[in-house]
Design an enzyme around this catalytic site. Structure first.
Site, PDB file in Angstrom:
ATOM      1  N   ASP A 199      -1.489   5.060   5.684  1.00  0.00           N
ATOM      2  CA  ASP A 199      -2.889   4.655   5.894  1.00  0.00           C
ATOM      3  C   ASP A 199      -4.004   4.057   7.425  1.00  0.00           C
ATOM      4  O   ASP A 199      -3.703   4.325   8.031  1.00  0.00           O
ATOM      5  CB  ASP A 199      -2.864   3.576   4.315  1.00  0.00           C
ATOM      6  CG  ASP A 199      -1.910   2.592   5.087  1.00  0.00           C
ATOM      7  OD1 ASP A 199      -1.458   2.602   6.220  1.00  0.00           O
ATOM      8  OD2 ASP A 199      -1.004   1.737   3.820  1.00  0.00           O
ATOM      9  N   ASN A 236       2.490  -8.264  -2.388  1.00  0.00           N
ATOM     10  CA  ASN A 236       1.654  -8.397  -3.590  1.00  0.00           C
ATOM     11  C   ASN A 236       3.171  -7.018  -4.251  1.00  0.00           C
ATOM     12  O   ASN A 236       2.982  -6.318  -5.307  1.00  0.00           O
ATOM     13  CB  ASN A 236       0.552  -7.659  -4.216  1.00  0.00           C
ATOM     14  CG  ASN A 236       0.101  -7.090  -3.449  1.00  0.00           C
ATOM     15  OD1 ASN A 236       0.880  -6.548  -2.455  1.00  0.00           O
ATOM     16  ND2 ASN A 236      -1.279  -6.651  -3.604  1.00  0.00           N
ATOM     17  N   HIS A 251       2.838  -4.109  -2.577  1.00  0.00           N
ATOM     18  CA  HIS A 251       2.283  -3.227  -2.314  1.00  0.00           C
ATOM     19  C   HIS A 251       3.358  -1.766  -1.331  1.00  0.00           C
ATOM     20  O   HIS A 251       3.667  -2.626  -0.298  1.00  0.00           O
ATOM     21  CB  HIS A 251       0.466  -3.273  -1.850  1.00  0.00           C
ATOM     22  CG  HIS A 251       0.163  -3.234  -0.196  1.00  0.00           C
ATOM     23  ND1 HIS A 251      -0.531  -3.780  -0.561  1.00  0.00           N
ATOM     24  CD2 HIS A 251       0.790  -3.436   0.199  1.00  0.00           C
ATOM     25  CE1 HIS A 251      -0.889  -4.263   1.155  1.00  0.00           C
ATOM     26  NE2 HIS A 251       0.488  -3.731   1.278  1.00  0.00           N
ATOM     27  N   GLU A 253      -1.628  -0.886  -3.888  1.00  0.00           N
ATOM     28  CA  GLU A 253      -2.185  -1.378  -4.351  1.00  0.00           C
ATOM     29  C   GLU A 253      -1.403  -2.306  -5.710  1.00  0.00           C
ATOM     30  O   GLU A 253      -1.725  -0.626  -7.098  1.00  0.00           O
ATOM     31  CB  GLU A 253      -3.547  -2.738  -4.596  1.00  0.00           C
ATOM     32  CG  GLU A 253      -3.946  -2.488  -3.262  1.00  0.00           C
ATOM     33  CD  GLU A 253      -3.552  -3.252  -2.816  1.00  0.00           C
ATOM     34  OE1 GLU A 253      -2.582  -4.211  -2.811  1.00  0.00           O
ATOM     35  OE2 GLU A 253      -3.788  -4.002  -1.715  1.00  0.00           O
TER      36      GLU A 253
HETATM   37  C1  F6R Z   1       0.710  -0.684   6.519  1.00  0.00           C
HETATM   38  C2  F6R Z   1       1.162  -0.224   5.497  1.00  0.00           C
HETATM   39  C3  F6R Z   1       0.872  -1.907   4.241  1.00  0.00           C
HETATM   40  C4  F6R Z   1       1.772  -2.845   5.084  1.00  0.00           C
HETATM   41  C5  F6R Z   1       2.059  -4.180   4.127  1.00  0.00           C
HETATM   42  C6  F6R Z   1       2.315  -4.674   4.883  1.00  0.00           C
HETATM   43  O1  F6R Z   1       0.187   0.615   6.925  1.00  0.00           O
HETATM   44  O2  F6R Z   1       0.574   0.389   4.276  1.00  0.00           O
HETATM   45  O3  F6R Z   1       1.854  -1.172   3.105  1.00  0.00           O
HETATM   46  O4  F6R Z   1       3.347  -1.643   5.591  1.00  0.00           O
HETATM   47  O5  F6R Z   1       0.929  -4.186   4.148  1.00  0.00           O
HETATM   48  O6  F6R Z   1       2.229  -5.600   5.789  1.00  0.00           O
HETATM   49  P1  F6R Z   1       2.519  -6.716   7.185  1.00  0.00           P
HETATM   50  O7  F6R Z   1       4.181  -5.545   7.779  1.00  0.00           O
HETATM   51  O8  F6R Z   1       1.589  -6.352   8.361  1.00  0.00           O
HETATM   52  O9  F6R Z   1       3.177  -7.307   6.131  1.00  0.00           O
END
Ligand code: F6R
Length: 251
Positions: free
Chosen positions: A68, A137, A139, A144
């Site tokens: 992403d 959450n 995701h 989301e």
């Molecule tokens: C980032 C991504 C997100 C993160 C998720 C967890 O490329 O795809 O899904 O993996 O938000 O983020 P952290 O590791 O910062 O808790």
């Protein structure tokens, strides 16, 4: 098959995850790695960098596709995911820069960029190994919670909880982009193997819901229950609800 590795802490989680990625690269030197950003993979990328610099692991033939990118951020913006990948991994290893792919957050036509990215990932034959972090959450990528699983790469409105969680990286909450381009659930599920990493007790509930709850777009990671080859590497805190429920873990 679902295999869950329980590690003592973040450092051990990072090392185990790096082993899983290194095993893929050693077995298939020209593999396609699906990569993630965020806090969780930083230690994993440090370990991979160390092995590369010691001469134990080469990324010369590896191709990468990231999950992403924030809409509206230039690759040079210090909070863009392209910048994250350069500074946390690509700039320090022997990978061919032209073989690394991140959606273009500045594309004039974001929908066309999403279609291009889907076609690109398909042309590479999808990821051999897709690394995923997990949102609080539930995701994955920036898919989301919503009322359906979106298959294709798409532009997504970030939820308040994600904006809140990511505000720590920006000068203020107002600076957090409200939209992102994310690989869809279709591309993620097309990966031959999934490696999901999680650290900390704020991930425990999402991890429990992902693997013990119903398969529902309200918890996007729950779709992984339908994938045939998933490795979860978590620290004790992140796995606490799964282990309390009696789910068996290795390590
Ligand atoms: C980032 C991504 C997100 C993160 C998720 C967890 O490329 O795809 O899904 O993996 O938000 O983020 P952290 O590791 O910062 O808790």
């Amino acid at each position: 098959m679902l295999r869950i590795y329980q590690e003592a802490d973040y450092a051990a989680m990072s090392r185990r995850a790096a082993h899983v990625i290194a095993a893929e690269v050693i077995r298939r030197p020209n593999c396609v790695l699906g990569l993630a950003t965020g806090s969780t993979p930083v230690g994993t990328y440090q370990q991979l960098t160390a092995w590369n610099q010691q001469g134990d692991l080469s990324f010369r033939e590896v191709r990468t596709v990231n999950l992403d990118e924030y809409k509206g951020l230039a690759p040079t913006h210090d909070q863009s995911y392209r910048y994250f990948m350069q500074t946390n991994l690509f700039d320090h290893i022997d990978i061919d820069p032209a073989a690394t792919n991140v959606p273009d957050g500045l594309a004039a036509d974001p929908d066309a960029e999403c279609a291009r990215y889907d076609a690109l990932v398909a042309s590479l034959g999808y990821a051999d190994l897709q690394l995923l972090g997990l949102g609080r959450n539930g995701h994955i990528g920036f898919n989301e919670p919503c009322d359906r699983f979106v298959k294709e790469t798409h532009v997504v409105d970030l939820t308040e909880s994600t904006i809140e969680a990511n505000a720590r990286f920006f000068a203020s909450r107002d600076d957090v982009p409200r939209q992102a381009l994310t690989m869809g659930i279709g591309c993620i599920m097309a990966a031959r193997r999934i490696l999901l990493i999680a650290s900390g007790d704020d991930k425990a509930e999402a991890l429990y819901n992902a693997f013990c709850g119903p398969i529902t777009p309200a918890c996007p990671a729950s779709i992984l229950q339908l994938h045939g080859d998933v490795v979860v590497v978590g620290d004790k805190a992140a796995l606490s609800k799964l282990t309390a429920a009696g789910v068996s873990v290795c390590g």
